[in-house]
Design an enzyme around this catalytic site. Sequence first.
Site, PDB file in Angstrom:
ATOM      1  N   ASP A  47       0.864  -1.172   0.000  1.00  0.00           N
ATOM      2  CA  ASP A  47       0.000   0.000   0.000  1.00  0.00           C
ATOM      3  C   ASP A  47       0.909   1.233   0.000  1.00  0.00           C
ATOM      4  O   ASP A  47       2.119   1.122   0.245  1.00  0.00           O
ATOM      5  CB  ASP A  47      -0.896  -0.031   1.241  1.00  0.00           C
ATOM      6  CG  ASP A  47      -1.712   1.234   1.412  1.00  0.00           C
ATOM      7  OD1 ASP A  47      -2.392   1.636   0.450  1.00  0.00           O
ATOM      8  OD2 ASP A  47      -1.658   1.837   2.503  1.00  0.00           O
ATOM      9  N   ASP A  88      -0.388   5.103   0.919  1.00  0.00           N
ATOM     10  CA  ASP A  88      -0.754   6.132   1.888  1.00  0.00           C
ATOM     11  C   ASP A  88      -0.863   5.568   3.301  1.00  0.00           C
ATOM     12  O   ASP A  88      -1.581   4.595   3.553  1.00  0.00           O
ATOM     13  CB  ASP A  88      -2.077   6.777   1.486  1.00  0.00           C
ATOM     14  CG  ASP A  88      -2.010   7.401   0.097  1.00  0.00           C
ATOM     15  OD1 ASP A  88      -1.015   8.090  -0.186  1.00  0.00           O
ATOM     16  OD2 ASP A  88      -2.936   7.181  -0.694  1.00  0.00           O
TER      17      ASP A  88
END
Length: 265
Positions: free
Chosen positions: A32, A34
């Site tokens: 991922d 953010d």
Amino acid sequence: MSYKPSPSKKNFMIKINNPELLTKLPNAILFDTDNTLYSYNEANEAAIIAVRKKTKQMLSISTSEFDEAYDNARSSVKSMLGSTASSHSRLLYIQRMLEHMGLGSQVLLSLDLEQTYWRSFLANANLFNGVKELLDDIRIAGIPTAIVTDLTAQIQFRKIIYFGLDSYFDHIVTSEETGADKPNESMFKLSLEKMKPEGTCFWMIGDNPISDIKGSRESIGAITFQKIHDDLKEGSGEYTPDVVFKDFFSLRDIFQKVLNNEKPR
């Protein structure tokens, strides 16, 4: 079922819930972006402050008027668009905010304020310590990698370039490309289609117990690693990650142990 975080865990840098899963190197690793590779909240707060300041100067409105209009616009856009990449669009938030103020779409001003947001965001976004060192180890080991991230491709590409990570990842999948945010299985399955791993052992490294942990486990059977920091708590129950870590250097140590056929502790 709604997600209920477990109590805060203190005084640890890494915790292995399922050590029996860490017996061999993964065939592919998904990341991922953010709040996993960098602190999103700090950058977002600084960006909103910059937009608020500029809007107040240009339109002579109060802080409370801006905050109410922006929050209402954001909620309105998300309600209309659901779990899609465009539901995260700051341009749409700002456009709708100005419309809520009775000013119409204000195309030029909307674009100006959106650029203000992202300039400030990137200026205040910093990679967590140890990210590049871990990625170097993974690259040397020859393991394919992919970023699996919500939001539109353009801004996520800009972030990767800004952080100097474009040479570290083999592929990127955004929710704009798949048409749905995580935990939709299309995000994870498309990343595997792109990487073409030679095996079925996958690691997913993310921060969100639902989108990253539960989503990747159910979609591709991933071994899950949750990055926690600030007030972000470890997932529990069906959202429990296989490994919890606060520091990428600690995760790097785990990777090296698996690489050297040592038992992670």
